[in-house]
Design a protein around this motif. Sequence first.
Motif, PDB file in Angstrom:
ATOM      1  N   ARG A 141       0.805  -1.192   0.000  1.00 42.41           N
ATOM      2  CA  ARG A 141       0.000   0.000   0.000  1.00 42.41           C
ATOM      3  C   ARG A 141       0.852   1.261   0.000  1.00 42.41           C
ATOM      4  NH1 ARG A 141      -4.486   0.298   3.264  1.00 42.41           N
ATOM      5  NH2 ARG A 141      -3.992   2.512   3.363  1.00 42.41           N
ATOM      6  N   VAL A 142       0.327   2.306  -0.618  1.00 47.27           N
ATOM      7  CA  VAL A 142       0.850   3.640  -0.406  1.00 47.27           C
ATOM      8  C   VAL A 142       0.084   4.226   0.765  1.00 47.27           C
ATOM      9  CG1 VAL A 142       1.525   3.967  -2.800  1.00 47.27           C
ATOM     10  CG2 VAL A 142      -0.764   4.644  -2.070  1.00 47.27           C
ATOM     11  N   THR A 160       0.188  11.722   3.988  1.00 51.88           N
ATOM     12  CA  THR A 160       1.483  12.181   4.479  1.00 51.88           C
ATOM     13  C   THR A 160       1.199  13.266   5.508  1.00 51.88           C
ATOM     14  OG1 THR A 160       2.591  11.683   2.389  1.00 51.88           O
ATOM     15  CG2 THR A 160       3.697  13.204   3.888  1.00 51.88           C
ATOM     16  N   ASP A 185       6.738  -0.219   3.116  1.00 54.40           N
ATOM     17  CA  ASP A 185       8.151  -0.240   2.759  1.00 54.40           C
ATOM     18  C   ASP A 185       8.996   0.149   3.975  1.00 54.40           C
ATOM     19  OD1 ASP A 185      10.597  -0.189   1.506  1.00 54.40           O
ATOM     20  OD2 ASP A 185      10.281   1.741   0.516  1.00 54.40           O
ATOM     21  N   TYR A 244      -1.505   5.105   7.691  1.00 52.73           N
ATOM     22  CA  TYR A 244      -2.184   4.023   6.987  1.00 52.73           C
ATOM     23  C   TYR A 244      -3.438   3.644   7.761  1.00 52.73           C
ATOM     24  CZ  TYR A 244       2.361   3.454   4.692  1.00 52.73           C
ATOM     25  OH  TYR A 244       3.535   3.668   4.006  1.00 52.73           O
TER      26      TYR A 244
END
Length: 463
Positions: A175-176, A180, A422, A457
Motif C-alpha cells: 500500500r501507499v 502524508t 516499505d 495508513y
Amino acid sequence: MSEKRERRRPWIRPAVAGVATGVLAMWLGVISPLVAAPSGRLTAVHSAPALVADGEVTDLSILVGCPWSSENEDQGRSVDQTCDLTATLWLREGRSGAFRPIDLDASGDPWLRHHVVSGNDRLDGSAYWFEVTDKSSGQTVTLPADGAEHPFRLWVLDPDRAMRAALPESGHTKRVADETVAHLAWGSGESAVGLSVPPPGADGEISGPQSFDVAPDGTVLVLDTVNRRVLSAGHGRSPTVLVDGLSPASLDIVANGGGAFVLAAPGGGASIRSFGIDGTQGSAIDLPLDRRPTAVTMTPAGVFARSLASDMWMDLSSALQSNNGPGTSVALVESPGRPVVGGASLVTRVAGDELRVAEIQGDRIIRWWSVTDLDGTMGPLMDVSVDNGALTFVTFEAGESSDEFRAVRVDNSGILRSILLDASGAVAVRTNRPIRISGNAVYQLAPGSAGVDVLRYDLGGSK
C-alpha cells in the motif's frame, strides 16, 4: 494489489543466539550487557517468555555480562572473561507458596544460564527471579531488581479461550500511505531534521530521528536526536522547534493532549524529562543503570518505562508528579506487560511462526490472541495495541530483496486487514521507534533521500 510473498530470511531469536545487535536490537529492546555496561560492573538481562502453551517446553534463560576492565574496550570486550559465577533461579510454581532455589550451571556458553519448564496447570500463575554473583568481585545482581517482591510471571494459556487467526500466504496488500501527515527535510534549520552520516571509511551507522509520536489532536512530535531537540509538525504547517538542548542519547518520545516525555539513555543510566505540548519544561528524573529503560509509554493511569534488563514496565507517575529535579533517583515498581487503557496490560511473545498477545488484569488473562504466519517465521514485533476488542500489530519482515513492515488488524471474526509498508528507509537510517499505532491507524516514520515523512495508513474497522 495482492501478491505471493517471497521467502523471508529466518530470524535468529535472542533467547537462542544470545544478543541481537544494531537497529533490530534497538527495535526489539534487547541490548547486550557486554555492550551497555560500564567497566567493572556485573550485569544481566532476561526476556520473560511469559505466555506458555499447554505442554510447551520453555527455557528460562539469563544472559550475564561479566565485569570487564576499560583496557579491554578496544578488543570489543571479546576477551575470555567468563568470571566465576553462581547463578540461582528462584521459582514459585503456581500463584502461592514459597520460592525454591535452583542452581543454574554453565552449559556451552559460559555467559548463558538456563532452566527448562513445561507448560501445565501447576505452572500457571508461577513467578520467578534470578540472583547472580561474581565470586571474584563480590558483586551481586538481582533480576528483576526487587526479586520476590515484584518477580517475573508465567501464564499457561487455555487453548479453548484463544481468539485465533492465520495470516494467508498471499493475502498481503502493498500500500501507499493514506496520508502524508508531515514532511521534514534533512538539515539543521528551524524546520529540518538532523541526519548523521559517518565519514568515508569510518565505522558506524547512518542515524536520524530516533522516535516520534502523534498526539490525540494530530500534532506530530519528532525526536530530532542529531540536533538534540523535539520538532512539532502536522495540520498543514511547517515544522517548528518545540524543545531544544536535549541529550544526544535521547531514544524515545511519547505524547498525549497535555504534554510529552522524552527518554534519554547515556552510558551510565537514563533520564526522563517532561514538557507541555507548548514546550514548557516540566519535571525530570534520573534512573540508575539497573533500571535503564529502552522505551516510554503513557496511559490515563500514568507514565511507564520499559526496563532494558528485564523487559518489565516501571511506573514513573509518582516520581514525575513530585516535580523532582534532574539528578533525583527514585524507587520504581516493575510489572510485566505494557500498561494500556483500563488498568490492564498487554503481554506478548513471538514463538516461531506464532504471535501470542494476552490482555491481563491483575494476574489473570482476560483474553488472548494467537496469530500464526503460514508464510514462515513471524518477524520481530514493532508495536501492538488492543482497542474496542480488536488487536492491531506491526512486525518487521526481512525478505531476500526487500524489507517491509507488516501491519495487521484482527478481531473475533479473523483478519480484518493485512498490509505491507516499505521499511527500506528505516533500515538504512537507524531509528529507535519507526512505528506507532493509534486506534485503527498505523503511523510510520519513513526516512528518504530528501528527508523524513510521517505517513498514516488506515487499517479499517472501528476507530
